[in-house]
Write a protein that holds these residues in place. Structure first.
Motif, PDB file in Angstrom:
ATOM      1  N   TYR A 117       0.833  -1.202   0.218  1.00  0.00           N
ATOM      2  CA  TYR A 117      -0.052   0.050   0.053  1.00  0.00           C
ATOM      3  C   TYR A 117       0.911   1.290   0.121  1.00  0.00           C
ATOM      4  O   TYR A 117       0.785   2.207  -0.928  1.00  0.00           O
ATOM      5  CB  TYR A 117      -1.076   0.120   1.223  1.00  0.00           C
ATOM      6  CG  TYR A 117      -1.516   1.104   1.581  1.00  0.00           C
ATOM      7  CD1 TYR A 117      -2.559   1.483   0.671  1.00  0.00           C
ATOM      8  CD2 TYR A 117      -1.162   2.239   2.447  1.00  0.00           C
ATOM      9  CE1 TYR A 117      -3.309   2.762   0.795  1.00  0.00           C
ATOM     10  CE2 TYR A 117      -1.853   3.620   2.495  1.00  0.00           C
ATOM     11  CZ  TYR A 117      -2.850   3.804   1.649  1.00  0.00           C
ATOM     12  OH  TYR A 117      -3.633   4.993   1.842  1.00  0.00           O
ATOM     13  N   ILE A 118       1.851   1.591   0.862  1.00  0.00           N
ATOM     14  CA  ILE A 118       2.660   2.527   0.946  1.00  0.00           C
ATOM     15  C   ILE A 118       3.642   2.942  -0.368  1.00  0.00           C
ATOM     16  O   ILE A 118       3.542   3.903  -0.750  1.00  0.00           O
ATOM     17  CB  ILE A 118       3.878   2.317   2.170  1.00  0.00           C
ATOM     18  CG1 ILE A 118       3.190   2.292   3.457  1.00  0.00           C
ATOM     19  CG2 ILE A 118       4.911   3.430   2.151  1.00  0.00           C
ATOM     20  CD1 ILE A 118       4.066   1.954   4.442  1.00  0.00           C
ATOM     21  N   VAL A 119       3.909   1.689  -1.105  1.00  0.00           N
ATOM     22  CA  VAL A 119       4.663   1.870  -2.305  1.00  0.00           C
ATOM     23  C   VAL A 119       3.986   2.238  -3.357  1.00  0.00           C
ATOM     24  O   VAL A 119       4.039   3.217  -4.196  1.00  0.00           O
ATOM     25  CB  VAL A 119       5.450   0.311  -2.660  1.00  0.00           C
ATOM     26  CG1 VAL A 119       6.015   0.560  -4.102  1.00  0.00           C
ATOM     27  CG2 VAL A 119       6.616   0.280  -1.815  1.00  0.00           C
ATOM     28  N   ILE A 128      -0.584  -3.638  -6.989  1.00  0.00           N
ATOM     29  CA  ILE A 128       0.736  -3.942  -6.910  1.00  0.00           C
ATOM     30  C   ILE A 128       0.691  -5.463  -6.487  1.00  0.00           C
ATOM     31  O   ILE A 128      -0.416  -6.028  -6.027  1.00  0.00           O
ATOM     32  CB  ILE A 128       1.375  -3.279  -5.634  1.00  0.00           C
ATOM     33  CG1 ILE A 128       2.764  -3.582  -5.632  1.00  0.00           C
ATOM     34  CG2 ILE A 128       0.446  -3.460  -4.247  1.00  0.00           C
ATOM     35  CD1 ILE A 128       3.417  -2.374  -4.617  1.00  0.00           C
ATOM     36  N   GLY A 129       1.984  -6.301  -6.836  1.00  0.00           N
ATOM     37  CA  GLY A 129       2.012  -7.563  -6.515  1.00  0.00           C
ATOM     38  C   GLY A 129       2.649  -7.921  -4.889  1.00  0.00           C
ATOM     39  O   GLY A 129       3.886  -7.154  -4.714  1.00  0.00           O
ATOM     40  N   ILE A 130       2.186  -8.708  -4.388  1.00  0.00           N
ATOM     41  CA  ILE A 130       2.937  -9.398  -3.107  1.00  0.00           C
ATOM     42  C   ILE A 130       3.269 -10.606  -3.238  1.00  0.00           C
ATOM     43  O   ILE A 130       2.738 -11.689  -3.545  1.00  0.00           O
ATOM     44  CB  ILE A 130       1.702  -9.311  -2.057  1.00  0.00           C
ATOM     45  CG1 ILE A 130       0.983  -7.949  -1.841  1.00  0.00           C
ATOM     46  CG2 ILE A 130       2.174  -9.854  -0.656  1.00  0.00           C
ATOM     47  CD1 ILE A 130       1.908  -7.048  -1.545  1.00  0.00           C
ATOM     48  N   GLN A 131       4.796 -10.925  -3.037  1.00  0.00           N
ATOM     49  CA  GLN A 131       5.323 -12.063  -2.933  1.00  0.00           C
ATOM     50  C   GLN A 131       5.848 -12.593  -1.734  1.00  0.00           C
ATOM     51  O   GLN A 131       6.437 -11.927  -1.178  1.00  0.00           O
ATOM     52  CB  GLN A 131       6.587 -12.248  -4.163  1.00  0.00           C
ATOM     53  CG  GLN A 131       7.340 -13.344  -4.160  1.00  0.00           C
ATOM     54  CD  GLN A 131       8.383 -13.556  -5.019  1.00  0.00           C
ATOM     55  OE1 GLN A 131       8.049 -13.537  -6.438  1.00  0.00           O
ATOM     56  NE2 GLN A 131       9.564 -13.318  -4.650  1.00  0.00           N
ATOM     57  N   MET A 132       5.301 -13.659  -1.222  1.00  0.00           N
ATOM     58  CA  MET A 132       5.796 -14.267  -0.095  1.00  0.00           C
ATOM     59  C   MET A 132       6.757 -15.232  -0.322  1.00  0.00           C
ATOM     60  O   MET A 132       6.440 -16.358  -0.803  1.00  0.00           O
ATOM     61  CB  MET A 132       4.546 -14.911   0.741  1.00  0.00           C
ATOM     62  CG  MET A 132       3.416 -13.748   1.213  1.00  0.00           C
ATOM     63  SD  MET A 132       3.949 -12.499   2.235  1.00  0.00           S
ATOM     64  CE  MET A 132       4.672 -13.341   3.608  1.00  0.00           C
ATOM     65  N   THR A 133       7.837 -15.058   0.277  1.00  0.00           N
ATOM     66  CA  THR A 133       9.130 -16.211  -0.067  1.00  0.00           C
ATOM     67  C   THR A 133       9.523 -16.923   1.407  1.00  0.00           C
ATOM     68  O   THR A 133       9.862 -16.305   2.353  1.00  0.00           O
ATOM     69  CB  THR A 133      10.347 -15.540  -0.436  1.00  0.00           C
ATOM     70  OG1 THR A 133      10.022 -14.876  -1.691  1.00  0.00           O
ATOM     71  CG2 THR A 133      11.406 -16.505  -0.694  1.00  0.00           C
ATOM     72  N   ILE A 151      -5.262  -1.002  -6.103  1.00  0.00           N
ATOM     73  CA  ILE A 151      -4.943  -0.214  -4.971  1.00  0.00           C
ATOM     74  C   ILE A 151      -6.278   0.227  -4.084  1.00  0.00           C
ATOM     75  O   ILE A 151      -6.365   0.548  -3.019  1.00  0.00           O
ATOM     76  CB  ILE A 151      -4.550   1.215  -5.504  1.00  0.00           C
ATOM     77  CG1 ILE A 151      -4.009   2.228  -4.606  1.00  0.00           C
ATOM     78  CG2 ILE A 151      -5.392   1.767  -6.667  1.00  0.00           C
ATOM     79  CD1 ILE A 151      -2.886   1.555  -3.644  1.00  0.00           C
ATOM     80  N   GLU A 152      -7.401   0.149  -4.998  1.00  0.00           N
ATOM     81  CA  GLU A 152      -8.767   0.241  -4.088  1.00  0.00           C
ATOM     82  C   GLU A 152      -8.896  -0.793  -2.855  1.00  0.00           C
ATOM     83  O   GLU A 152      -9.479  -0.398  -1.969  1.00  0.00           O
ATOM     84  CB  GLU A 152      -9.986   0.088  -5.081  1.00  0.00           C
ATOM     85  CG  GLU A 152     -10.294   1.166  -6.109  1.00  0.00           C
ATOM     86  CD  GLU A 152      -9.108   1.071  -7.273  1.00  0.00           C
ATOM     87  OE1 GLU A 152      -8.818   2.029  -8.108  1.00  0.00           O
ATOM     88  OE2 GLU A 152      -8.440  -0.049  -7.403  1.00  0.00           O
ATOM     89  N   ASP A 153      -8.508  -1.975  -3.243  1.00  0.00           N
ATOM     90  CA  ASP A 153      -8.861  -3.094  -2.261  1.00  0.00           C
ATOM     91  C   ASP A 153      -7.477  -2.824  -1.200  1.00  0.00           C
ATOM     92  O   ASP A 153      -8.031  -2.876   0.239  1.00  0.00           O
ATOM     93  CB  ASP A 153      -8.659  -4.612  -2.845  1.00  0.00           C
ATOM     94  CG  ASP A 153      -9.709  -4.966  -3.681  1.00  0.00           C
ATOM     95  OD1 ASP A 153     -10.861  -4.223  -3.618  1.00  0.00           O
ATOM     96  OD2 ASP A 153      -9.342  -5.897  -4.387  1.00  0.00           O
TER      97      ASP A 153
END
Length: 782
Positions: A117-119, A128-133, A151-153
């Motif tokens: 969200y900040i980025v 934006i994509g979220i990758q959990m490693t 960005i809305e969600d």
């Protein structure tokens, strides 16, 4: 006016607001070694990434509300672009099989979503994509989860998260304003006794200056109120925030609660929580935080925030019964709820270990990198020397390793082998050790302990529902504690091996001077007040409790008239080991009888050991008992209810009561028996600790440092017990009483120099004239 800004890390925010699920003590917390492994793995994975991958990106965002602003900040593990999509990479190192992970852990994912969200807001992105490693700390096997958010969600989700946190901050802000207003005109609630005004002023100035102070103040001067009152006034003036009132015993916590209550009756608004030990709060017969066996652990985190918020906003005093009532109502663990509540209150009354113990301290306040404007009020501070030594010492026992090995043989073959090697190492040490042996260090045993802990952690990660047997779990905790303490070992430690009197062989890291370790926690606050009726000699306590050169030290003289108490020192009796015999015990029993016969009332007799207590009691009962004198005896395994019954005997006794107690035990300090409830205390012996390996190690250590080793190991701790026990007699201006010292050694300069100034009127007596002297005193004291 400029709005206040509250800063919080992304991790702390999501772990507070979004925590959920069960409370489960079977899952250990990640140790320092695992954290170091995780950091190395983080760096390795970050270096392996191609292209525009940016590692460790600092991020922050401020959100404004009507009453305050919240600044959320953190550091994203990685940010990269792939096929025109910006990705946040959140890396987590774990033990166990990453392939078995079906989805990311909720709070891990929430961290990444906050960064996302900040980025997205900074770079004006529509998604934006979220990758959990996830990476195994040993095999470095990797599994990734990916998800793209609009960005809305994300905005909607982030705002709800922040609104929930703002609810807590907003109430806290309003409450502190109300609290501080109530403190502006707060006055000391009683007429000042002699010495109290000096004490109040000294405490206030020390807190204002952010310094530490040592206060020797006699029993009955009103030390509790004289420290709490200036502390709350300082808080009201912005010279501190959370007060920690620290005690060694349950009974002194009650006195602190009563002092806060008196100020609240005078108009002070203050939220005060008392932290009670987990086993005393637990609803279950067995204290095991296991959701399979405890309904309060099952789903605890789903309910605990609502439970805390309701209690926090609806009342101001949170004692044991209040905590239990709310926990029962909300079906949560009372102990964990109490710890969570402590974060939001103005004062915390608790045992020393919640601040200083490296294993059980309140990580919310005193964890790595955490601190605050805390004020430490350390009651009965003389106790912190031995307690500090215990907290910062650790041992591994060979017999425990053997037992753990047997029980884990079929469950964890690799752990079984490592435990066998540890047993072999300890056995080699044992063969070179008669009673005890001081060592230059732990050798290779620390490395083996590290391997054992790693195997334990892997086993627990791969068998999440496994419940270790009690002996195995305790050994696991012993190993963890040993490794944590091993990192602290320096010139303040002695490492030694011993064949104990209990038949067990152990390797111990013994903290002989806890001052440096205590100082690491005291530095996290603003000011500390060490106070006690027995801080003599003050130089001894300052060396063992503080490393600061700018500490204050004051001596508060007794406000009580010397004419109302009689101090007699018997010069014809001794408790030296070489003198202990039936004749000497009979002489002690006769002294007790002659003292009690002079005036009806309640007396306490303090002995250096249970063995001597039993011997003298038997003679007293057989040869000196009369029908109007009743005796009760302390025993070594008294439950809390039995202790209360023991003290109740002093409330309604019509005849004379003689209580046979242990010097340095539960009844020798921290109890108030005012007026006619107690009119005499008899100290049998100088209170010297029994000879033992650790006492001799202390003696040698301080002798080598140029101090008097016998003083540090034996005389000072012993005389402290004597003075504490004697302090039970005179508690108020109206009290009258007798203090009888039964040991000729008290007349020697080495001992008499440790008496407080107000004892300068003490007299000597013998068995032939003690009755005459006591009779004269009681006639004059009428």
């Amino acid at each position: 006016m400029e709005k206040p800004v509250t800063r919080i890390s992304v991790r702390n925010l999501v772990e507070f607001i979004l925590r959920s699920g069960d409370l489960d003590s079977r899952r250990g917390t990640m140790d320092k070694e695992a954290m170091l492994k995780g950091s190395r793995l983080h760096r390795k994975l970050q270096k392996q990434m191609d292209g525009d991958y940016r590692a460790e990106v600092a991020l922050k965002r401020e959100s404004s509300y009507e009453d305050l602003s919240i600044q959320v900040e953190g550091r994203a593990d990685g940010i990269f672009t792939e096929e025109e999509t910006t990705w946040i990479d959140e890396i987590k190192g774990i033990y166990g099989n990453v392939e078995k992970l079906e989805q990311p852990v909720a709070v891990h994912k929430a961290q990444a979503m906050c960064y996302g969200y900040i980025v997205a807001m900074e770079e004006n992105l529509s998604s934006i994509g979220i990758q959990m490693t996830y990476a195994n700390l040993d095999t470095e096997e990797i599994k990734r989860f990916r998800e793209v958010f609009s960005i809305e969600d994300l905005s909607d989700w982030y705002q709800k998260l922040l609104d929930e946190y703002h609810k807590w901050l907003s109430y806290s802000l309003k409450w502190k304003k109300e609290r501080n207003e109530s403190l502006q005109n707060l006055e000391f609630p009683f007429p000042y006794r002699e010495g109290q005004r000096k004490m109040v002023g000294s405490v206030y100035h020390s807190i204002s200056a952010g310094r530490q102070i040592f206060i020797q103040a006699p029993t009955g001067v009103g030390k509790t109120m004289s420290t709490i009152f200036p502390a709350v006034r300082a808080v009201g003036e912005g010279k501190g925030e959370t007060i920690f009132y620290l005690t060694a015993k349950t009974i002194t916590r009650t006195v602190a609660e009563e002092a806060f209550a008196v100020l609240q009756e005078k108009g002070m608004k203050y939220k005060v929580v008392t932290i009670t030990a987990k086993d005393k709060l637990c609803f279950m017969e067995e204290t095991k935080c296991n959701p399979a066996h405890c309904p309060y652990a099952k789903g605890h985190f789903d309910r605990v925030n609502d439970a805390v918020y309701e209690l926090w906003t609806s009342s101001h005093v949170y004692d044991r019964q209040t905590i239990l009532g709310q926990a029962e109502k909300r079906q949560v663990c009372p102990f964990e709820m109490c710890l969570d509540l402590a974060l939001w209150v103005d004062a915390v009354i608790c045992d020393y270990n919640y601040v200083f113990d490296p294993t059980v301290h309140l990580k919310r306040f005193f964890g790595e990198g955490v601190g605050g404007d805390y004020i430490f009020l350390i009651d009965e501070a003389h106790n912190l020397v031995e307690r500090g030594r215990e907290m910062y010492s650790a041992a591994i026992c060979k017999e425990d390793a053997v037992l753990a090995r047997q029980k884990m043989k079929d469950k964890a073959p690799k752990l079984y082998r490592f435990l066998g090697k540890l047993n072999h190492q300890l056995k080699e040490l044992q063969e070179e050790c008669e009673t005890y042996r001081i060592l230059p260090g732990t050798g290779t045993i620390t490395m083996m302990a590290l391997k054992i802990q790693g195997e334990f952690d892997m086993f627990l990660e791969e068998h999440k529902d496994a419940e270790l047997e009690d002996e195995v779990r305790q050994f696991y905790f012993d190993v963890r504690n040993f490794l944590n303490i091993a990192e602290l070992v320096d010139e303040n430690y002695v490492v030694y091996a011993e064949n104990g009197a209990d038949g067990r062989f152990r390797l111990k890291l013994f903290c002989v001077n806890p001052a440096a370790n205590l100082g690491e926690y005291l530095k996290k606050g603003r000011s500390a007040v060490f106070f006690s009726a027995t801080l003599l000699p003050m130089s001894y306590y300052r060396k063992l409790l503080s490393c600061r050169a700018d500490d204050y030290g004051i001596y508060v003289e007794s406000p009580f008239s010397q004419e109302k108490r009689c101090i007699l020192n018997a010069c014809d009796v001794s408790t030296l080991y070489t003198r202990r015999s039936y004749e000497e015990y009979r002489r002690i029993a006769e002294y007790i009888a002659k003292t009690v016969w002079q005036k009806k009332g309640n007396y306490m007799v303090f002995f250096p050991s249970y063995k001597m207590l039993e011997e003298v009691y038997r003679i007293f009962d057989e040869e000196f008992s009369v029908n109007w004198v009743r005796c009760i005896c302390q025993n070594s395994s008294m439950k809390e209810s039995e202790r209360e019954e023991f003290l109740e005997e002093f409330e309604h006794n019509q005849d004379s009561l003689v209580a046979f107690c242990i010097m340095g035990g539960i009844f020798s300090e921290g109890i108030d028996l005012m007026g006619e409830k107690l009119i005499g205390a008899i100290m049998v012996g100088t209170g010297l600790p029994q000879l033992g390996n650790e006492r001799e190690i202390l003696r040698s250590f301080y002798s080598e440092k140029g101090e008097n080793g016998f003083d540090y190991a034996y005389r000072y701790p012993g005389m402290n017990k004597v003075l504490q026990a004697a302090g039970r007699v005179i508690r108020t201006r109206e009290d009258k009483g007798v203090i009888l010292l039964l040991d000729e050694r008290f007349r020697q300069r080495e001992y008499s120099s440790l008496f407080p100034v107000e004892w300068n009127d003490r007299k000597t007596c013998t068995l032939s004239n003690v009755e005459e002297q006591l009779k004269r005193f009681w006639e004059m004291a009428k």
